[in-house]
Design an enzyme around this catalytic site. Sequence first.
Site, PDB file in Angstrom:
ATOM      1  CG  ASP A  47      -2.267  -0.456   1.011  1.00 27.59           C
ATOM      2  OD1 ASP A  47      -2.709  -0.401  -0.138  1.00 27.59           O
ATOM      3  OD2 ASP A  47      -2.919  -0.873   1.980  1.00 27.59           O
TER       4      ASP A  47
HETATM    5  C1  BGC Z   1      -2.620  -3.421   4.682  1.00 28.27           C
HETATM    6  C2  BGC Z   1      -2.446  -4.392   3.540  1.00 28.27           C
HETATM    7  C3  BGC Z   1      -1.166  -4.094   2.805  1.00 28.27           C
HETATM    8  C4  BGC Z   1       0.001  -4.062   3.770  1.00 28.27           C
HETATM    9  C5  BGC Z   1       1.291  -3.674   3.080  1.00 28.27           C
HETATM   10  C6  BGC Z   1      -1.390  -3.426   5.557  1.00 28.27           C
HETATM   11  O1  BGC Z   1      -1.498  -2.459   6.519  1.00 28.27           O
HETATM   12  O2  BGC Z   1      -3.743  -3.796   5.446  1.00 28.27           O
HETATM   13  O3  BGC Z   1      -3.528  -4.303   2.659  1.00 28.27           O
HETATM   14  O4  BGC Z   1      -0.982  -5.107   1.865  1.00 28.27           O
HETATM   15  O5  BGC Z   1      -0.247  -3.150   4.791  1.00 28.27           O
HETATM   16  O6  BGC Z   1       1.314  -2.358   2.694  1.00 28.27           O
END
Ligand code: BGC
Length: 810
Positions: free
Chosen positions: A483
Site C-alpha cells: 500500500d
Molecule cells: C494493509 C495491507 C497491505 C500491507 C502492506 C497493511 O497495513 O492492510 O492491505 O498489503 O499493509 O502495505
Amino acid sequence: MKFGHFDDLNKEYVIEKYETPLPWINYLGSDSFFTLLSNTAGGYAFYKDARLRRITRYRYNNLPLDQDGFHIYVKDGDTIWNPGWQPVQTALDHYECRHGLGYSVITGKKNDILVKQELYVPKYDNILLQRVTVNNTADTAKEIDLFSFVEFCLWDAMDDSSNFQRNYSTGEVEVEGSAIYHKTEYRERRNHYAVFYANKPVDSFDTSRDSFMGVYGSPKAPAAVVNGKCGNSIAHGWQPVGAHHFHLNLKAGETYSVIIGLGYVEVPVEEKFIAPSVINKSYAHALMNKYITDEQFDTGMTELRKFWNELLSGFEVKTENENVNRMVNIWNAYQCMVTFNMSRSASYYESGIGRGMGFRDSCQDLLGFVHMIPERARERILDIAATQKEDGGAYHQYQPLTKKGNSDIGGGFNDDPLWLIACTDAYIRETGDWAILDEIVDFDNNHEKAAPLLEHLRRSFNYTLNNLGPNKLPLIGRADWNDCLNLNCFSEHPGESFQITGPSEGPVAESVFIAGMFVKYGREYANILKHLGIAEEAEKAYKAVDQMTETVLDKGWDGEWFLRAYDAFGQKIGSEECEEGKIFIEPQGMCIMAGIGIETGHAQKALDAVKERLDTKYGIVLLNPAYTKYRLNLGEISSYPPGYKENAGIFCHNNPWIIFAESIMGHGDRAFELYKKTCPAFLEEISEIHRTEPYAYCQMVAGKDAPTFGEGKNSWLTGTAAWTFTVLTEGILGIQPDYDGLTVDPCIPHTVKHFTVNRLFRNTMYHITVNNPDGVQKGVKAIKVNGSDVPVGPIPVTDRKEVTVEVTMG
Ligand code: BGC
C-alpha cells in the site's frame, strides 16, 4: 525474558507478570458483540462495528497506557488495588492472567484477599459477562469494598472523541436496582441501549464519571473508591459511566461472587418507550435473566469452549516441536478467526474508527479460516465480490455494516481483483463447492448489474490484461500489495493521503509483483475454466499466463533477482541500478510461488539474493538498502524512517511467501529456519525485545536499519496470520487440499523423522502419519490409504468418515 507460559492442555497463555512489555490482549466474542481485553483488564466493547456502535471508551495514546477497560477496584482499609494491577498499579502479592479462546481469567491477590475476574462473551448473546469472585484467605474476618467500573462511549467513537460541544450535553442514563442503562441518543434516532448490571444488590452506584472519579480525579484513585462508596449519581450529559459498589464482610476463608454483565440491547422502534422518557427494559430483562446464576454463567462458558474445540479440531498436528503444535493447533488458527471477525478494524493498533474491511485483506484472510468455517467463507466471498466494479477493478475497502464499497478511498489498487481469484480457488479446493461460481452476484452492489461469480473472476483476470504498461507488465495504479509503494502519487503536502492523492491510473508505472500474481492466480483461474470444461477460454488464459511469465523473465528480471516495479518515468525500482531499495521481498516470493524461473535457475538466484541481502536473525526485511530520504516518486514507503513498516521493516506478511518459495524448491531446512524467525511462540524468550504477544503474529518487526531492531508492532490484525497458517500447513507439512483430493507432499527439515496430522477435509477425517526414514527434506516415495498401497499423488475424496493415510518420504 518470558512473562508467562503456554498452557497447551487448556489452550491458554498464562501471563505471570503484569508489567508486560506492551498490553497483551485477547479477543472475546465470535459473532456480533466483541471485546478487546488486555492482560490488565484494559480494553473496550462494541457491537458489530467498532466505530459506529462503540459501547465503551478507549483512549489509544493515553498516558499511562491502557487505563480504560473493565476494571474491578478493591478497597481494603487504606489499600486500593485492582486484581489486574491497572489502573491503580498497587503491587500485587500474586497475579495471573489466562488468555483462552474467547475468554480471559485475571486473578490478583493482595493482603490475603484473592479476586478472580472471569470474562467472556457467550456464543449467542450480545453481552460481556464477568464473574468476580472474592475470597478472604486470611484467618480473620475482613471488611472490604468492591467496585466495578465502565465508561460508556456515546456510540459513534469518532464523534465521541471529537464533537464535544454536542456530546457533553447528550448523555442520558436510567437506573433500576443493580442495572444501569446507558441510553444516550435513544430519545432520537437510536433504538439500542447498553445495560451494565449485577446479579446482586448494590450498596451504592454511580453513573456520572465526575461523581465516581471526582472532577479532577483519576482512574488511579477514584473519589468513590477512596471514600468507600459511590454517590448514587445520575448522569445528565458529560460522561455517563457505570459503577457498582458492594460492601463485603467476609469471614475467614469466606468467598463472595457476583456476576456483572455489559449488554447491548435493540428494541423494535414502535416499542421503544413504556412511558414518556422511560425506556422499554423488557428486552434487557430477558437478556439479563439468561445470565443471573452461576450455573447459567458456567453453561455459557462450557458452550464457548465446545465451540472453539470443535472449530480447531479440523486441523491438529503432532510434531516433536511443541511451538509448532501450539501455533498450528491453537494460536495461529485462533488469530485467523480474529482476522475473519475484525479484518483490520479494531486492535490495540487499529482504532476501530479507521479502516473497514479491506478487499485484498479479506480475500487473503480467508486462506486461513476457510477450512474452519467454509459456509462463512462462502458468504464472505460473495460479499466481497458484490463490491467489485464492473470493469473488474475493486473498491479497496468496504464497510462491514453496509457491505458497500467505500468511495472515499475508491479503487485503483491493481492487485485487488486478483485476490478474488485466490480466495475463490482456495474455497473450491477446500470444499469442492463448484456451485459457488454460479451464484449471481452484484457488481458495485447494484443488482441490475449482477452476474455469476465466475464472471467476476473473469473480469478480475481481464482487468490485469486490460491494464498493461509500456513493458507489457501490469500497471500498478495507486499501489499493489504494498500500500505504501505509491508510484503515481507525488504528494508534497503533509496530511495528504498517499493512497488517494494524484491520478490513480498512471499509464507508465508497472508492478512485477502483480505480474507474479497474475501468473499464479491467472493459472488458478485457467484451471477452474478447464475443470468446468470451458476449454477454449482456458487455453487462452494459459497462453496469457505463459506470455506474462516470459515478460517477467525478460522485463522483470534484474540479473540476480526479480525487479520490483517501474516508476512513473519508466525507471527501475528494486534494481542493482538503484541507489537505495535495490531489492524487494515481494516479487521474489510471489514470482517463485507462481513457478516463474524455477527450471531456468532464476528462482534459486533470487532466493540466494534474499538470503544475502534481506535476511536477518528476526526475519526477512522488505527491502534493502532502506530509503534514507523521502522520494516523491515512491510515496509513503520512503516516508518511514529506515527499518520501519514498509521501508525495510520485517513485514511478517510476506515472509511466508519466501518460506513457500523455499518449500517449492524443496528446501525444508531453510523453510523451517525462516518460519521460526517470525513465529511468536519461538520469540517468547525474547519478549523484552519483541514486546508484542508471544501467541499472536504482528504485522511488522523493526528491521536491521532500525534502532529498535526486533521490536514487533501492530499485533493481531494482519494477513500474516493466514499466510503463516497456510505456509506451515500446506508448504511445510504439505497437506494441500485440491479439487479432487488431498495431496500430502511435505517439505520439512531433514532432522524431522515423523509427524502426524488429523485433517478434516470434505467431511472426512484424515489421520495422516508421515515418516521420513531417510531424513530427506522433500519427496514422497510411498502412500498407504487404510493400509493399502496407492499411487503417489492426491488422495481421492471419499464417503468414509475416517481415513488413515501413511506417507513415506524418501
Ligand atoms: C494493509 C495491507 C497491505 C500491507 C502492506 C497493511 O497495513 O492492510 O492491505 O498489503 O499493509 O502495505
